[in-house]
Scaffold this active site. Structure first.
Site, PDB file in Angstrom:
ATOM      1  N   ARG A  37      27.591  58.473  45.293  1.00 58.67           N
ATOM      2  CA  ARG A  37      28.600  59.298  44.625  1.00 58.67           C
ATOM      3  C   ARG A  37      28.238  60.783  44.632  1.00 58.67           C
ATOM      4  O   ARG A  37      29.123  61.639  44.706  1.00 58.67           O
ATOM      5  CB  ARG A  37      28.805  58.801  43.198  1.00 58.67           C
ATOM      6  CG  ARG A  37      29.601  57.504  43.213  1.00 58.67           C
ATOM      7  CD  ARG A  37      29.900  56.986  41.851  1.00 58.67           C
ATOM      8  NE  ARG A  37      31.048  56.076  41.920  1.00 58.67           N
ATOM      9  CZ  ARG A  37      31.394  55.239  40.959  1.00 58.67           C
ATOM     10  NH1 ARG A  37      30.693  55.185  39.838  1.00 58.67           N
ATOM     11  NH2 ARG A  37      32.447  54.475  41.100  1.00 58.67           N
ATOM     12  N   LYS A 202      37.013  36.896  38.850  1.00 64.12           N
ATOM     13  CA  LYS A 202      38.175  36.325  38.173  1.00 64.12           C
ATOM     14  C   LYS A 202      39.520  36.614  38.837  1.00 64.12           C
ATOM     15  O   LYS A 202      39.753  37.700  39.338  1.00 64.12           O
ATOM     16  CB  LYS A 202      38.229  36.855  36.740  1.00 64.12           C
ATOM     17  CG  LYS A 202      37.052  36.377  35.925  1.00 64.12           C
ATOM     18  CD  LYS A 202      37.141  36.908  34.527  1.00 64.12           C
ATOM     19  CE  LYS A 202      36.140  36.191  33.621  1.00 64.12           C
ATOM     20  NZ  LYS A 202      36.162  36.755  32.274  1.00 64.12           N
ATOM     21  N   GLY A 356      33.606  48.171  43.241  1.00 66.43           N
ATOM     22  CA  GLY A 356      32.215  48.577  43.058  1.00 66.43           C
ATOM     23  C   GLY A 356      31.232  47.545  43.594  1.00 66.43           C
ATOM     24  O   GLY A 356      30.301  47.876  44.338  1.00 66.43           O
ATOM     25  N   GLY A 379      37.814  50.640  40.399  1.00 67.82           N
ATOM     26  CA  GLY A 379      39.059  50.450  39.656  1.00 67.82           C
ATOM     27  C   GLY A 379      40.200  51.286  40.209  1.00 67.82           C
ATOM     28  O   GLY A 379      41.333  50.812  40.334  1.00 67.82           O
TER      29      GLY A 379
HETATM   30  P1  ADP Z   1      34.493  44.348  42.690  1.00 68.68           P
HETATM   31  O1  ADP Z   1      33.602  45.124  41.748  1.00 68.68           O
HETATM   32  O2  ADP Z   1      34.130  44.572  44.117  1.00 68.68           O
HETATM   33  O3  ADP Z   1      35.964  44.558  42.409  1.00 68.68           O
HETATM   34  P2  ADP Z   1      34.361  41.987  41.069  1.00 68.68           P
HETATM   35  O4  ADP Z   1      33.830  42.809  39.958  1.00 68.68           O
HETATM   36  O5  ADP Z   1      35.724  41.439  40.961  1.00 68.68           O
HETATM   37  O6  ADP Z   1      34.202  42.781  42.451  1.00 68.68           O
HETATM   38  O7  ADP Z   1      33.445  40.729  41.297  1.00 68.68           O
HETATM   39  C1  ADP Z   1      32.056  40.798  41.513  1.00 68.68           C
HETATM   40  C2  ADP Z   1      31.369  39.658  40.845  1.00 68.68           C
HETATM   41  O8  ADP Z   1      31.906  38.412  41.218  1.00 68.68           O
HETATM   42  C3  ADP Z   1      29.900  39.614  41.217  1.00 68.68           C
HETATM   43  O9  ADP Z   1      29.131  39.910  40.084  1.00 68.68           O
HETATM   44  C4  ADP Z   1      29.692  38.194  41.706  1.00 68.68           C
HETATM   45  O10 ADP Z   1      28.482  37.621  41.233  1.00 68.68           O
HETATM   46  C5  ADP Z   1      30.880  37.479  41.103  1.00 68.68           C
HETATM   47  N1  ADP Z   1      31.163  36.218  41.817  1.00 68.68           N
HETATM   48  C6  ADP Z   1      31.424  36.043  43.118  1.00 68.68           C
HETATM   49  N2  ADP Z   1      31.554  34.737  43.412  1.00 68.68           N
HETATM   50  C7  ADP Z   1      31.382  34.060  42.265  1.00 68.68           C
HETATM   51  C8  ADP Z   1      31.375  32.667  41.905  1.00 68.68           C
HETATM   52  N3  ADP Z   1      31.590  31.722  42.819  1.00 68.68           N
HETATM   53  N4  ADP Z   1      31.152  32.346  40.613  1.00 68.68           N
HETATM   54  C9  ADP Z   1      30.940  33.311  39.702  1.00 68.68           C
HETATM   55  N5  ADP Z   1      30.924  34.641  39.975  1.00 68.68           N
HETATM   56  C10 ADP Z   1      31.133  35.006  41.239  1.00 68.68           C
HETATM   57 MG    MG Z   2      33.043  44.752  39.701  1.00 69.37          MG
END
Ligand code: ADP
Ligand code: MG
Length: 399
Positions: A37, A202, A356, A379
């Site tokens: 960043r 989620k 992120g 976000g």
């Molecule tokens: P981003 O920050 O890229 O938008 P998210 O915050 O939505 O991504 O998701 C990242 C998280 O999802 C990570 O901490 C990862 O451990 C979790 N994750 C991925 N696959 C699974 C799974 N099968 N069960 C639980 N958590 C998961």
């Molecule tokens: Mg995240």
């Protein structure tokens, strides 16, 4: 871009307030662990210094409750001074008499870093009187904090709005310009086939993104924790995997909608399961319809890695948000890393990474330089794709 940018206006000799995003990760000793960043802000800062502006930098860091030295931006001062090759000044506050004096004394070519703007609750409440204190001290506003533009906070929204009322310019920096250009181009004008890969933990946090992408993509590949809610909607058992029961019907509707739209949804055919995420004793690969009742799905399996790579091979635009497994643990990172490498090897596809954790996963795979664009705003990039107006962008001067 429909918004004015920093190179569209005269900045020489001006006091320029730049809202940056120095919300950098730090270890427990206050050492910065990732400089992305900071580096991303350099093109705008170098431009301003070259043009003889005096630069005032403001950012938040973390979520402090009031003034807390743990969230001081002081460590950024050193990193930034080294990178810019100038001695960046620092004030241990972001408003008040000392700040006023420092800004008044700031000469062209000098840089002043203010302390964490979130040491005041007025920042997050978008307080106009708070923002006006800055507005009265500076001539130009530059927004280069892409990671913050989805939040209507005082240094992001109220400040440029008030400065415009005072007849002062409020424009985008080069980072914000680049982010918007890449995201917008990929989303509104994609080379096809266009695939999105969605993962993460989620479904509930990504519904808006899924709905919006359904209108645009040719195929949607789903992994990560959210896949199990889709599995459930298809009548599969998911054992102890992450499941959002109240979203099973939403997942079902998404599958239906995709069918109507002719968008292919591709779900994993096999899963890596474990007895315990933190302290795994048992790890194995099972078919999607064979997840044991007492185990947790933590990654996509080898057959899915193959399936996903085949699906991605002919794609010309790929948007990826959300790791495909619990990538923070090496045992469960394989699916995410392998798919990152698949993307890395696609030579003539536009590859955009948003989110992120997704950016961290691509870094872990060591293939950052092979991506077309990795958004610095998790976000913000998702809200942009959802089609939500970003308050920190809306407020800037139109071209
Ligand atoms: P981003 O920050 O890229 O938008 P998210 O915050 O939505 O991504 O998701 C990242 C998280 O999802 C990570 O901490 C990862 O451990 C979790 N994750 C991925 N696959 C699974 C799974 N099968 N069960 C639980 N958590 C998961
Ligand atoms: Mg995240």
């Amino acid at each position: 871009m429909a918004k004015k940018k920093v190179s569209d206006i005269d900045v020489s000799g001006k006091k320029v307030f730049v809202r940056v995003d120095y919300n950098v990760p730090m270890d427990s000793n206050g050492n910065i662990t990732d400089y992305t960043r900071i580096d991303a802000s350099l093109p705008t800062l170098r431009y301003l210094l070259e043009k003889g502006a005096s630069v005032i930098l403001a950012s938040h860091l973390g979520r402090p409750k009031g003034r807390d030295p743990k969230y001081s931006l002081l460590p950024v001062q050193k990193a930034l001074s080294e990178r810019l090759g100038v001695n960046v000044k620092f004030v241990p506050d972001c408003i008040g008499e000392e700040v006023k004096k420092e800004i008044a004394n700031l000469k062209p070519g000098e840089v002043l870093l203010l302390e964490n703007v979130r040491f005041y609750k007025e920042e997050e409440s978008n307080d106009e009187n708070f923002a006006k204190q800055w507005a009265d001290l500076v001539d130009v506003y530059v927004c280069d904090a892409f990671g913050s533009v989805h939040r209507a906070h005082a240094s992001v929204e109220a400040l440029p709005r008030i400065m415009k009322q005072q007849g002062k310019p409020a424009v985008a920096g080069f980072l914000v310009e680049k982010e918007l250009e890449y995201l917008d181009n990929a989303i509104s004008n994609p080379k096809r086939p266009f695939a999105a890969i969605l993962g993460g933990s989620k479904v509930s946090t990504k519904i808006g993104v899924i709905e919006s992408l359904l209108q645009k993509v040719d195929k949607l590949l789903i992994g990560g924790g959210m896949m199990f809610t889709f599995y459930k909607a298809m009548g599969l058992d998911v054992g102890n995997s992450l499941l959002e029961k109240e979203y099973v019907s939403t997942a079902f509707e998404i599958l239906q909608k995709a069918k109507e739209k002719g968008v292919e949804i591709i779900l994993p055919v096999d899963v890596v399961v474990t007895d315990n995420i933190e302290n795994p004793q048992k790890i194995k690969v099972v078919a999607k319809n064979e997840i044991p009742a007492d185990m947790i799905g933590v990654d996509i399996g080898p057959a899915t890695i193959k399936l996903f790579s085949d699906e991605l091979k002919n794609c010309k635009t790929i948007f990826w948000n959300g790791p495909l497994g619990v990538f923070e643990k090496d045992e469960f990172a394989k699916g995410t890393i392998e798919i990152a490498k698949v993307l890395a090897n696609l030579k003539d596809a536009v590859k955009i990474i948003g989110g992120g954790d997704s950016a961290a996963a691509v870094a872990k795979a060591g293939v950052e330089s092979k991506m077309t664009h990795i958004s610095t705003g998790g976000g913000a990039s998702l809200e942009f794709i959802e089609g939500k107006p970003l308050p920190g962008i809306v407020v800037l001067d139109d071209k």
